[in-house]
Design an enzyme around this catalytic site. Structure first.
Site, PDB file in Angstrom:
ATOM      1  N   GLY A  10      97.498-139.311 -75.381  1.00  0.00           N
ATOM      2  CA  GLY A  10      98.287-138.280 -76.052  1.00  0.00           C
ATOM      3  C   GLY A  10      99.762-138.649 -76.036  1.00  0.00           C
ATOM      4  O   GLY A  10     100.255-139.164 -75.036  1.00  0.00           O
ATOM      5  N   GLU A 102      96.250-141.850 -67.228  1.00  0.00           N
ATOM      6  CA  GLU A 102      95.168-142.392 -66.397  1.00  0.00           C
ATOM      7  C   GLU A 102      94.216-143.285 -67.178  1.00  0.00           C
ATOM      8  O   GLU A 102      93.808-144.339 -66.702  1.00  0.00           O
ATOM      9  CB  GLU A 102      94.395-141.196 -65.829  1.00  0.00           C
ATOM     10  N   ILE A 125     102.414-135.607 -70.246  1.00  0.00           N
ATOM     11  CA  ILE A 125     103.110-134.326 -70.096  1.00  0.00           C
ATOM     12  C   ILE A 125     102.479-133.529 -68.950  1.00  0.00           C
ATOM     13  O   ILE A 125     103.102-132.641 -68.406  1.00  0.00           O
ATOM     14  CB  ILE A 125     103.092-133.475 -71.390  1.00  0.00           C
ATOM     15  N   ASP A 126     101.234-133.884 -68.592  1.00  0.00           N
ATOM     16  CA  ASP A 126     100.518-133.109 -67.576  1.00  0.00           C
ATOM     17  C   ASP A 126     101.014-133.355 -66.144  1.00  0.00           C
ATOM     18  O   ASP A 126     100.678-132.607 -65.249  1.00  0.00           O
ATOM     19  CB  ASP A 126      99.018-133.422 -67.625  1.00  0.00           C
ATOM     20  N   GLU A 220      94.860-124.590 -69.890  1.00  0.00           N
ATOM     21  CA  GLU A 220      93.643-124.650 -70.699  1.00  0.00           C
ATOM     22  C   GLU A 220      92.376-124.925 -69.873  1.00  0.00           C
ATOM     23  O   GLU A 220      91.281-124.525 -70.260  1.00  0.00           O
ATOM     24  CB  GLU A 220      93.785-125.725 -71.788  1.00  0.00           C
ATOM     25  N   ARG A 264      97.765-109.556 -76.163  1.00  0.00           N
ATOM     26  CA  ARG A 264      97.788-110.609 -77.191  1.00  0.00           C
ATOM     27  C   ARG A 264      97.803-111.965 -76.493  1.00  0.00           C
ATOM     28  O   ARG A 264      98.179-112.068 -75.322  1.00  0.00           O
ATOM     29  CB  ARG A 264      99.051-110.514 -78.052  1.00  0.00           C
ATOM     30  N   HIS A 270      99.958-128.286 -79.207  1.00  0.00           N
ATOM     31  CA  HIS A 270     100.716-129.537 -79.348  1.00  0.00           C
ATOM     32  C   HIS A 270     102.213-129.333 -79.521  1.00  0.00           C
ATOM     33  O   HIS A 270     102.958-130.310 -79.480  1.00  0.00           O
ATOM     34  CB  HIS A 270     100.130-130.372 -80.493  1.00  0.00           C
ATOM     35  N   ARG A 273     104.077-131.015 -76.906  1.00  0.00           N
ATOM     36  CA  ARG A 273     104.225-132.480 -76.880  1.00  0.00           C
ATOM     37  C   ARG A 273     105.188-132.975 -77.949  1.00  0.00           C
ATOM     38  O   ARG A 273     105.467-134.175 -78.018  1.00  0.00           O
ATOM     39  CB  ARG A 273     102.862-133.136 -77.121  1.00  0.00           C
TER      40      ARG A 273
HETATM   41  O1  F6P Z   1      97.199-136.117 -72.660  1.00  0.00           O
HETATM   42  C1  F6P Z   1      97.320-134.909 -72.089  1.00  0.00           C
HETATM   43  C2  F6P Z   1      97.054-133.744 -72.983  1.00  0.00           C
HETATM   44  O2  F6P Z   1      98.275-133.310 -73.417  1.00  0.00           O
HETATM   45  C3  F6P Z   1      96.240-132.651 -72.280  1.00  0.00           C
HETATM   46  O3  F6P Z   1      96.965-131.746 -71.552  1.00  0.00           O
HETATM   47  C4  F6P Z   1      95.511-132.013 -73.427  1.00  0.00           C
HETATM   48  O4  F6P Z   1      94.321-131.431 -72.998  1.00  0.00           O
HETATM   49  C5  F6P Z   1      95.242-133.166 -74.304  1.00  0.00           C
HETATM   50  O5  F6P Z   1      96.290-134.077 -74.108  1.00  0.00           O
HETATM   51  C6  F6P Z   1      95.103-132.832 -75.763  1.00  0.00           C
HETATM   52  O6  F6P Z   1      94.876-133.996 -76.449  1.00  0.00           O
HETATM   53  P1  F6P Z   1      94.663-134.194 -77.999  1.00  0.00           P
HETATM   54  O7  F6P Z   1      95.955-134.729 -78.521  1.00  0.00           O
HETATM   55  O8  F6P Z   1      93.588-135.210 -78.094  1.00  0.00           O
HETATM   56  O9  F6P Z   1      94.335-132.882 -78.590  1.00  0.00           O
END
Ligand code: F6P
Length: 340
Positions: A10, A102, A125-126, A220, A264, A270, A273
């Site tokens: 990601g 990872e 980001i995690d 999530e 709500r 995303h 990110r």
């Molecule tokens: O790579 C980490 C992450 O941001 C996770 O927190 C999230 O679950 C995942 O990527 C989402 O990935 P994608 O871009 O495949 O939807």
């Protein structure tokens, strides 16, 4: 010396800072670079791009990655590692800098074990990579989530509602923990600690009774005890991860039912990110990039650069990819003292 570089998994604000940091310090020392596009797909399929001082101009503040990314897993492709070895030879690459989490660094470790010269840079980001105090991108996503929570407070207060904010974090609740603490959440729910729905409803009720609309931040991957709210897609990605999302919506419905307070949910997804990295992530990314080049220069292959305190150090790749860095119970307990 010719150095290949790729970004996998990601994307993450600060990736371009790493690329720029490595390229500018490397070219100043006489090295040259080739970019592999779209994660491991690049060296698998020979997808390259020119990478030099011109290409890294004005990218420090840009989110995403100029190299592109993917979740392609060469270990799932027959002969994948050998295909990569062939591409590296074809492009006269002496060493590869792999920037990823990872999964990407797990492949980097295998390549290094197979005799290719690889240095890793931790990205996610995690913030759940072991061996480093922080990964770049985390600070940016926490700030994005915090800003969203700040905004949600005002509308939730106006309407006397519960607002559930779902943030990323499949296995680790770092984003939820930090953004929730910074945003004075009434409850923070993380994957490391199952939550009890009645207890969360209780925190919401007591928060509302003091005249403030409760904000609940949920990662999530968080799970209600008994698995009652778990939300999983049937599909797995090529590294075998389930796709999650939707717990926020279900939780809001449950909280409304149990508290009687209109609820709500908001899924940040995303947004966390995207966009420009914070100053912290620009500086960390730049330092990681320069340090990765130094490791290549010293022929210290099989290592990952990492942040320890305020120092950049090198640790074996194996140490980084063995186990995820999850939120310790003590850190959660600190936050929990403020719930309700
Ligand atoms: O790579 C980490 C992450 O941001 C996770 O927190 C999230 O679950 C995942 O990527 C989402 O990935 P994608 O871009 O495949 O939807």
């Amino acid at each position: 010396m010719r150095i290949g570089m790729l970004t996998g998994g990601g994307d993450c604000p600060g990736l371009n800072a790493v690329i720029r940091g490595a390229v500018l310090s490397g070219t100043a020392a006489g090295a040259d670079f080739v970019g592999f596009r779209d994660g491991w797909r690049g060296p698998l399929d020979g997808l390259t791009m020119t990478l030099g001082p011109v290409e890294v101009r004005n990218i420090l503040e840009r989110g995403g990655t100029i190299l592109g990314s993917s979740r392609t897993n060469p270990l799932k492709i027959e002969g994948g590692l050998e295909q990569i070895r062939t591409t590296l030879l074809e492009h006269n690459v002496d060493a590869l800098i792999a920037i990823g989490g990872e999964d990407t660094l797990g492949v980097a470790e295998k390549l290094n074990d197979a005799g290719m010269a690889v240095v890793g840079v931790p990205k996610t980001i995690d913030n759940d990579l072991s061996g480093t105090d922080y990964t770049f991108g985390f600070d940016t996503s926490v700030n994005i989530a915090m800003e969203a929570i700040d905004r949600l407070h005002t509308t939730a207060d106006s309407h006397h509602r519960v607002l559930v904010v779902e943030v990323m974090g499949r296995h680790a609740g770092w984003i939820a923990l930090h953004s929730g603490m910074a945003g004075s959440a009434a409850a923070i729910l993380i994957p490391e600690q199952e939550f009890d729905l009645d207890e969360v409803a209780g925190w919401c009720r007591s928060h509302a009774s003091r005249g403030r609309a409760p904000i609940v931040v949920v990662a999530e991957g968080a799970q209600a005890s008994g698995g009652s709210l778990s939300v999983k897609d049937a599909d797995l990605d090529s590294f075998g991860h389930v796709r999650l999302s939707g717990i926020g919506e279900r939780l809001a419905a449950e909280l409304e039912r149990r508290t009687g307070i209109e609820s709500r949910s908001v899924l940040l997804g995303h947004l966390q990110r995207g966009g420009t990295p914070t100053a912290f992530d620009r500086v960390l990314g730049t330092r990681f990039g320069a340090a990765a080049f130094s490791a290549v220069q010293d022929r210290d292959f099989g290592c990952m650069v990492a942040l320890r305190g305020t120092d950049i150090v090198r640790i074996p790749l194996a140490e980084a990819v063995g186990t995820l860095k999850t939120v310790p119970p003590q850190r959660y307990a600190e936050a929990r003292a403020f719930f309700g």
